[in-house]
Each structure stands twice: as C-alpha cells, then as structure tokens.
Design an enzyme around this catalytic site. Structure first.
Site, PDB file in Angstrom:
ATOM      1  N   ASP A   9       0.881  -1.180   0.000  1.00  0.00           N
ATOM      2  CA  ASP A   9       0.000   0.000   0.000  1.00  0.00           C
ATOM      3  C   ASP A   9       0.913   1.223   0.000  1.00  0.00           C
ATOM      4  OD1 ASP A   9      -2.331   1.611   0.287  1.00  0.00           O
ATOM      5  OD2 ASP A   9      -2.032   1.702   2.446  1.00  0.00           O
ATOM      6  N   SER A  10       0.300   2.394  -0.160  1.00  0.00           N
ATOM      7  CA  SER A  10       1.075   3.628  -0.063  1.00  0.00           C
ATOM      8  C   SER A  10       1.609   3.825   1.354  1.00  0.00           C
ATOM      9  CB  SER A  10       0.181   4.822  -0.403  1.00  0.00           C
ATOM     10  OG  SER A  10      -0.881   4.895   0.532  1.00  0.00           O
ATOM     11  N   CYS A  72      -4.521  -1.474  -1.806  1.00  0.00           N
ATOM     12  CA  CYS A  72      -4.728  -0.035  -1.974  1.00  0.00           C
ATOM     13  C   CYS A  72      -5.706   0.146  -3.125  1.00  0.00           C
ATOM     14  CB  CYS A  72      -3.375   0.603  -2.303  1.00  0.00           C
ATOM     15  SG  CYS A  72      -3.484   2.349  -2.730  1.00  0.00           S
ATOM     16  N   GLU A 150      -1.914   7.721   8.905  1.00  0.00           N
ATOM     17  CA  GLU A 150      -0.451   7.589   8.896  1.00  0.00           C
ATOM     18  C   GLU A 150       0.149   8.099  10.204  1.00  0.00           C
ATOM     19  OE1 GLU A 150       1.741   6.155   6.718  1.00  0.00           O
ATOM     20  OE2 GLU A 150      -0.003   5.415   5.610  1.00  0.00           O
ATOM     21  N   CYS A 182     -11.103   2.988   0.736  1.00  0.00           N
ATOM     22  CA  CYS A 182      -9.652   3.196   0.892  1.00  0.00           C
ATOM     23  C   CYS A 182      -9.256   2.385   2.113  1.00  0.00           C
ATOM     24  CB  CYS A 182      -9.356   4.675   1.113  1.00  0.00           C
ATOM     25  SG  CYS A 182      -7.654   5.018   1.643  1.00  0.00           S
ATOM     26  N   HIS A 184      -6.924   2.650   4.218  1.00  0.00           N
ATOM     27  CA  HIS A 184      -6.590   3.415   5.423  1.00  0.00           C
ATOM     28  C   HIS A 184      -7.830   3.638   6.299  1.00  0.00           C
ATOM     29  CE1 HIS A 184      -2.793   4.502   3.423  1.00  0.00           C
ATOM     30  NE2 HIS A 184      -2.375   4.993   4.582  1.00  0.00           N
TER      31      HIS A 184
END
Ligand code: DGL
Length: 281
Positions: A9-10, A72, A150, A182, A184
């Site tokens: 993932d990012s 992602c 994050e 998403c 996240h």
C-alpha cells in the site's frame, strides 16, 4: 506452496488487509511494503502511482512471493491491469464494496468514501454504473483521512470533526451503508461508527479480499500447509523508529520495519522506472 504472499500500500492502510489475510490464512508468511515515502498515492500522478506499483511488485516477486495483494484502492484502479499483464503470479486488488452495500440497502442510497483518484477513475465509474440502476450512490472524497491514519491520529477530537464533515452529509442524504473505499479508512471505523450510530452499516473489504486471495491460492494448489502461524516481515520506503512503532500498534505486535530503498526519485517517470519482466514473477 510455502512461498510468502506480498502485500503493499502507499502506507499503513493495507495493514487492515494484512490483518484480514492473517485471520483467514493464518499459516501464510506475509511480506508487507508500506510505500510511505510516496504516501499519499491519492495526490500523486497516475504515472508515479503506476511506477511505484511496478517497482514494489518487482521487489515482492523477487522475494519469491507466490501472490501479491495490491492493498490499496488507488493503486488497484490505476495499475492492476498492467501488473497482471506483466506478472504471471496471482495479483489480487481491492475495490470499494459497492455490491454488498447495494444488495443490502433498504433506503436505496449508499455512500462511498475514497480518495479523489479512486472516485474519478474509469474503473470506479464502471463499478458505479453497474449498480446505479439499483441504488443511488453518493460519493465523498476524504483527502485528510490518509494523513490522520499515517500519524495514528485515530481517536482525537480533530479526527472526529473531520470524519463528521465527510460522513454526516451522506447520512443526511439517507445513506444506510457507508462503503470504505480506501484501506486506510478501516482504522477509522470506530470513529465512523460513532458518527453513524445505527443509521448506517459500514462496509469494509479486508475479509472479502482475503477470501478472494484464499480462493486464488487454493485454485492453484498454493495454500501453505504448514501448521505454525505464518511470519510477517515489514518494509517501508521511509523506515524509522517511529514508523516501526506506528506499524506495531496497528499490527498489534511489536515489529521492526526494514528500509526499502527503491528508486526514491520523486520525478520517477515511465521512461526511467524499472520495467517489470514476466520472468521476474
Ligand atoms: N490505502 C490507499 C487506498 O486504499 C490510500 C490511498 C492514498 O495513499 O492516497 O486507496
């Protein structure tokens, strides 16, 4: 069979998918890459996201992965077709769970939270139009969510306020299902639940994606038969002690995150990134 499964993932969002995989496939060894140097993908060009997806897929396949999960939504809509044409191992992507939300909706209205890049992509538009005769699909881009996750800022008053701004308009329109588009956003489920109360059900993709991975491995006779719990190894393109701490908190176990120093040049373009060759996979 006993080769690992790669997940990327990012950043830390894909850990929500890795947790699902760990639950559904406890014996599998997992290699996780958080491309934090390039996070968020949602604000990067298609060329950069595609280049990073290829570079990381190359890395994971060179580590001997038998399958890769693109954990992602943004990288999936952008790059999965290209990764699949270049790579012979199974590549599993994630997409917003519009189908289950549409099938279960009583109001006929569902809300989708995702990055701007996912919502404006052709594949999201195609998915949306498959179900738009059955339900009204309200969309909401959430540009501030990735950074909050994050930073592990999951429960603060600030996070609640930002989430209210994104979610309450969807509830006001009558959405009875909120789709997390998403990976996240999974880590913000408690805050979103607090906002929607019993007015809406939250749809997450971690378990359906893990079941799809299991189907794909099983079809190819690639499930790991070992009795022990699988091992997990983490890399980040922006590794630090802090990153290890945050990833450990989300993963629920102390882990050390290794540095992944792959082509960090931010001007990376299609012409200068490594090209993935079929034989690498
Ligand atoms: N977890 C990614 C997704 O599912 C985050 C996107 C981003 O980095 O902007 O889309």
């Amino acid at each position: 069979m006993n080769r690992p499964v790669g997940i990327f993932d990012s950043g830390v969002g894909g850990i929500s998918i890795a947790l699902g995989v760990r639950k559904i496939l406890p014996s599998e060894d997992l290699l996780y890459v958080a491309d934090q140097e390039f996070s968020p993908y949602g604000s990067k060009s298609n060329t950069i996201v595609e280049a990073r997806a290829e570079i990381i897929t190359t890395f994971l396949s060179q580590q001997g992965c038998k399958a890769i999960v693109v954990a992602c939504n943004t990288a999936t809509v952008n790059s999965i077709n290209r990764l699949r044409t270049m790579c012979s191992i199974p590549i599993v992507g994630v997409e917003p769970g519009i189908k289950p939300a549409a099938l279960q909706s009583n109001t006929g209205i569902i809300g989708v939270l995702a990055t701007e890049k996912t919502l404006s992509s052709e594949s999201f538009q195609a998915l949306r139009s498959q179900f738009s005769a059955a339900v009204n699909i309200e969309i909401q881009a959430c540009p501030r969510f990735v950074e909050l996750v994050e930073k592990n800022n999951l429960n603060s008053v600030e996070t609640l306020k930002i989430a209210e701004d994104y979610v309450l308009p969807l509830i006001a329109k009558g959405a009875d299902h909120i789709v997390l588009g998403c990976t996240h956003y999974s880590f913000l489920t408690p805050v979103i639940e607090q906002i929607v109360g019993d007015k809406a059900t939250i749809i997450d993709t971690a378990i359906p994606v893990s079941l799809e991975l299991k189907r794909q491995l099983s079809r190819r006779d690639l499930l790991n038969p070992q009795d022990r719990q699988g091992l997990t190894k983490f890399w980040s393109s922006k590794a630090s002690e802090q990153a290890s701490e945050k990833i450990s908190q989300l993963w629920g176990n102390k882990v050390v995150v290794a540095d992944l120093n792959l082509h960090k040049d931010k001007t990376v373009s299609k012409s200068n990134h490594i090209s993935l060759k079929q034989r690498d996979c």
